[in-house]
Design an enzyme around this catalytic site. Structure first.
Site, PDB file in Angstrom:
ATOM      1  N   ARG A  38       1.196  -1.581   0.048  1.00  0.00           N
ATOM      2  CA  ARG A  38       0.408   0.201   0.247  1.00  0.00           C
ATOM      3  C   ARG A  38       0.737   1.141  -0.115  1.00  0.00           C
ATOM      4  O   ARG A  38       2.446   1.050   0.697  1.00  0.00           O
ATOM      5  CB  ARG A  38      -1.115  -0.119   0.935  1.00  0.00           C
ATOM      6  CG  ARG A  38      -0.245   0.006   2.547  1.00  0.00           C
ATOM      7  CD  ARG A  38       0.048   1.164   3.430  1.00  0.00           C
ATOM      8  NE  ARG A  38       1.345   1.419   4.369  1.00  0.00           N
ATOM      9  CZ  ARG A  38       1.717   2.236   4.088  1.00  0.00           C
ATOM     10  NH1 ARG A  38       3.078   1.792   3.175  1.00  0.00           N
ATOM     11  NH2 ARG A  38       2.455   1.951   5.475  1.00  0.00           N
ATOM     12  N   GLU A  44       0.523  10.647   8.230  1.00  0.00           N
ATOM     13  CA  GLU A  44       0.688   9.054   8.762  1.00  0.00           C
ATOM     14  C   GLU A  44       1.284  10.067  10.455  1.00  0.00           C
ATOM     15  O   GLU A  44       1.182  11.003  10.994  1.00  0.00           O
ATOM     16  CB  GLU A  44       1.955  10.030   7.831  1.00  0.00           C
ATOM     17  CG  GLU A  44       3.461   9.115   7.410  1.00  0.00           C
ATOM     18  CD  GLU A  44       2.404   8.173   6.403  1.00  0.00           C
ATOM     19  OE1 GLU A  44       2.435   7.304   6.544  1.00  0.00           O
ATOM     20  OE2 GLU A  44       1.919   8.844   5.188  1.00  0.00           O
ATOM     21  N   GLY A 137      11.242  -3.380   2.902  1.00  0.00           N
ATOM     22  CA  GLY A 137      11.163  -2.326   4.044  1.00  0.00           C
ATOM     23  C   GLY A 137      11.130  -0.906   2.958  1.00  0.00           C
ATOM     24  O   GLY A 137      11.955  -0.045   3.787  1.00  0.00           O
ATOM     25  N   GLY A 139       8.209   0.548   3.080  1.00  0.00           N
ATOM     26  CA  GLY A 139       8.087   1.685   3.006  1.00  0.00           C
ATOM     27  C   GLY A 139       5.921   1.556   2.722  1.00  0.00           C
ATOM     28  O   GLY A 139       5.371   2.089   2.637  1.00  0.00           O
ATOM     29  N   SER A 141       5.057  -1.533   2.607  1.00  0.00           N
ATOM     30  CA  SER A 141       4.570  -2.439   3.589  1.00  0.00           C
ATOM     31  C   SER A 141       3.972  -3.779   3.029  1.00  0.00           C
ATOM     32  O   SER A 141       3.285  -4.335   2.921  1.00  0.00           O
ATOM     33  CB  SER A 141       3.014  -1.478   3.671  1.00  0.00           C
ATOM     34  OG  SER A 141       2.423  -2.151   5.659  1.00  0.00           O
ATOM     35  N   SER A 142       5.573  -4.488   2.741  1.00  0.00           N
ATOM     36  CA  SER A 142       5.514  -5.660   2.554  1.00  0.00           C
ATOM     37  C   SER A 142       4.848  -5.977   3.522  1.00  0.00           C
ATOM     38  O   SER A 142       5.216  -7.451   2.914  1.00  0.00           O
ATOM     39  CB  SER A 142       7.834  -5.956   2.007  1.00  0.00           C
ATOM     40  OG  SER A 142       7.791  -5.547   2.761  1.00  0.00           O
ATOM     41  N   ASP A 187      -2.041  -0.845   7.735  1.00  0.00           N
ATOM     42  CA  ASP A 187      -1.496  -1.744   6.768  1.00  0.00           C
ATOM     43  C   ASP A 187      -1.917  -2.384   6.202  1.00  0.00           C
ATOM     44  O   ASP A 187      -2.836  -3.638   5.390  1.00  0.00           O
ATOM     45  CB  ASP A 187      -0.145  -1.900   6.467  1.00  0.00           C
ATOM     46  CG  ASP A 187       1.066  -0.749   6.837  1.00  0.00           C
ATOM     47  OD1 ASP A 187       0.553   0.747   6.712  1.00  0.00           O
ATOM     48  OD2 ASP A 187       2.214  -0.870   6.824  1.00  0.00           O
TER      49      ASP A 187
HETATM   50  P1  ADP Z   1       7.906  -2.773   5.063  1.00  0.00           P
HETATM   51  O1  ADP Z   1       6.614  -3.494   5.269  1.00  0.00           O
HETATM   52  O2  ADP Z   1       8.254  -0.503   5.349  1.00  0.00           O
HETATM   53  O3  ADP Z   1       8.359  -3.330   3.196  1.00  0.00           O
HETATM   54  P2  ADP Z   1       9.193  -3.656   7.652  1.00  0.00           P
HETATM   55  O4  ADP Z   1      10.082  -3.777   7.901  1.00  0.00           O
HETATM   56  O5  ADP Z   1       7.693  -3.839   8.260  1.00  0.00           O
HETATM   57  O6  ADP Z   1       8.848  -3.193   5.360  1.00  0.00           O
HETATM   58  O7  ADP Z   1       8.829  -5.240   6.770  1.00  0.00           O
HETATM   59  C1  ADP Z   1       9.945  -5.714   5.617  1.00  0.00           C
HETATM   60  C2  ADP Z   1      10.177  -7.442   6.075  1.00  0.00           C
HETATM   61  O8  ADP Z   1       9.263  -8.566   5.815  1.00  0.00           O
HETATM   62  C3  ADP Z   1      11.098  -8.018   5.892  1.00  0.00           C
HETATM   63  O9  ADP Z   1      12.963  -7.841   6.714  1.00  0.00           O
HETATM   64  C4  ADP Z   1      11.133  -9.761   5.193  1.00  0.00           C
HETATM   65  O10 ADP Z   1      11.157 -10.009   6.796  1.00  0.00           O
HETATM   66  C5  ADP Z   1       9.779  -9.596   5.732  1.00  0.00           C
HETATM   67  N1  ADP Z   1       8.924 -10.072   4.745  1.00  0.00           N
HETATM   68  C6  ADP Z   1       8.115  -8.968   3.627  1.00  0.00           C
HETATM   69  N2  ADP Z   1       7.841 -10.064   2.641  1.00  0.00           N
HETATM   70  C7  ADP Z   1       8.698 -11.313   2.179  1.00  0.00           C
HETATM   71  C8  ADP Z   1       8.793 -11.982   1.601  1.00  0.00           C
HETATM   72  N3  ADP Z   1       8.028 -11.876   0.228  1.00  0.00           N
HETATM   73  N4  ADP Z   1       9.270 -13.189   1.948  1.00  0.00           N
HETATM   74  C9  ADP Z   1      10.353 -13.169   3.189  1.00  0.00           C
HETATM   75  N5  ADP Z   1       9.771 -12.120   4.081  1.00  0.00           N
HETATM   76  C10 ADP Z   1       9.585 -10.833   3.670  1.00  0.00           C
HETATM   77 MG    MG Z   2       5.832  -3.022   6.928  1.00  0.00          MG
END
Ligand code: ADP
Ligand code: MG
Length: 394
Positions: A38, A44, A137, A139, A141-142, A187
């Site tokens: 997202r 924010e 990482g 921002g 929201s992976s 998120d």
């Molecule tokens: P953001 O949510 O902004 O991308 P975060 O630090 O909150 O950053 O989350 C990133 C973390 O989520 C990664 O370091 C990893 O541990 C985990 N992550 C996200 N997507 C995956 C994925 N496809 N496979 C494995 N880990 C993932």
């Molecule tokens: Mg995150």
């Protein structure tokens, strides 16, 4: 320019299936799900203050493909390289009375947390492969997209009541208790409830949501990744949260949502200058977000853009979560006529900016930012997309 195409989803699913076949004995997976990342247009650091946020789901996804297995083992492979960690993890389904615990590899904690707090059972074991085109990482929201994809996957193995709010709250709880990140609800809500052609106004106090149309073909939402992440001490987020709680306490309010600027000014002398500034951001940003949603609804893009700029300035000066790279990207974008507004998005200290612009100047904006930015940026032009989905495998 990357991202933002429906065809990318098909490619991700196909890639995940390929890896699955190799990893799990040549058979095809029977379940496939996706959940989007997202971008927050405005609002924010308001979610944990019980305020409003206005995110949209992206055409960038975490996908999971897999199948149940009968021996009570959960086996997970991610195709994404995460730091130095192993990309494969295996553990037994938690049985009654037992519990999963966070551990190594750390990326698996997001998945484990959702399994632990899942709202139906008993779950069978399963094999699963994770693939994603949400930058980690960055921002966008992976992490929430991984949690929501996991929950959606578990729903296919062992159905729950399909309550979307409860689903998002479990995913948030997973992030709190297994990734140790005390995030708000935004998120996970948008990754569950996003809708094509719409931003989502979320009231983080009542948990009510309201879709706001965003389909004007003359508009582009451009995300620019600064490709920097300043880790600082890592305690910035909890510190900001605590400072907001402290300000609310001084004001005698349950949260800063209940406080007005007049309340804050009246009690200014009772708090430190820093706590005062944090509260000024939160209270101002909550108000800006409701005004921005109204502006978007009535297609007043100039006004919307102005509010984005005010938001950025407040995050930079009062909340102090911006950084030189984000400030550079915002300044560069605002120099091009046809840009309505630009701001940092996400927690801060790096990550992305979001810019609203007229589509006819998109190329010009990209070229100008590239020219002005002291580092190398990545660009994503994207449309508001749907929340988590189940896909039928052919
Ligand atoms: P953001 O949510 O902004 O991308 P975060 O630090 O909150 O950053 O989350 C990133 C973390 O989520 C990664 O370091 C990893 O541990 C985990 N992550 C996200 N997507 C995956 C994925 N496809 N496979 C494995 N880990 C993932
Ligand atoms: Mg995150």
């Amino acid at each position: 320019m990357e991202g933002g195409r429906e065809s990318d989803l098909g490619q991700l699913l196909a890639a995940a299936r390929g890896v699955y076949k190799t990893a799990f004995g040549g058979v095809d997976p029977v379940i496939a799900v996706s959940a989007p990342g997202r971008v927050n247009l405005i609002g924010e650091h308001t979610d944990y203050n019980q305020g409003f946020v206005l995110p949209m789901a992206l055409q960038m996804w975490t996908v999971m493909v897999g199948s149940p297995r009968q021996d009570g083992i959960i086996s997970i492979v991610t195709t994404v390289e995460v730091a130095e960690e192993s990309q494969r993890v295996q553990f037994p389904v938690p049985v009654e009375g037992g519990a999963l615990k966070p551990g190594e590899p750390r990326w698996a904690n997001y998945v484990k947390g959702v399994i632990q707090h899942y709202r139906a059972g008993p779950l069978p074991g399963f094999n699963v492969v994770i693939a994603s085109n949400v930058p980690l990482g960055g921002g966008l929201s992976s992490s929430a997209s991984l949690e929501v994809a996991t929950y959606t996957f578990l729903q296919q193995l062992c159905p729950d009541d399909e309550d979307p709010v409860a689903k998002a709250l479990v995913c948030q709880k997973a992030e709190h208790t297994f990734a140790m990140m005390p995030c708000g609800i935004m998120d996970q809500f948008i990754s569950v409830m996003g809708k094509e052609g719409h931003a989502l106004l979320i009231d983080c106090r009542s948990l009510e949501t309201c879709l706001v149309p965003l389909t004007d073909p003359n508009l582009v939402v451009l995300i620019t990744n600064s490709n920097v992440r300043h880790t600082l001490t890592g305690s910035e987020y909890p510190t900001r949260r605590r400072q907001c709680e402290e300000a609310a306490k001084v004001l005698g309010k349950p949260s800063l949502r209940e406080a007005s600027m007049a309340d804050l000014e009246a009690s200014k002398s009772l708090m430190s200058g820093e706590v005062y500034k944090r509260a000024r951001h939160a209270i101002g940003e909550i108000e800006r977000t409701t005004r921005a949603a109204e502006a978007l609804q009535s297609r007043e893009y100039e006004r919307f853009g102005q509010l984005m700029v005010e938001s950025h300035n407040s995050l930079r000066d009062d909340y102090e979560v911006s950084c030189p790279e984000l400030d550079e990207l915002v300044s560069a974008a605002l120099e091009v006529p046809g840009v309505y507004g630009s701001r940092m998005t996400g927690g801060g200290f790096g990550g992305c900016t979001v810019t609203l612009l007229e589509s006819r100047v998109a190329e010009k904006v990209l070229a100008h930012i590239k020219d002005k930015y002291s580092k190398t940026a990545t660009f994503y032009s994207t449309k508001p997309s749907d929340g988590a989905k189940v896909h039928h495998l052919p």
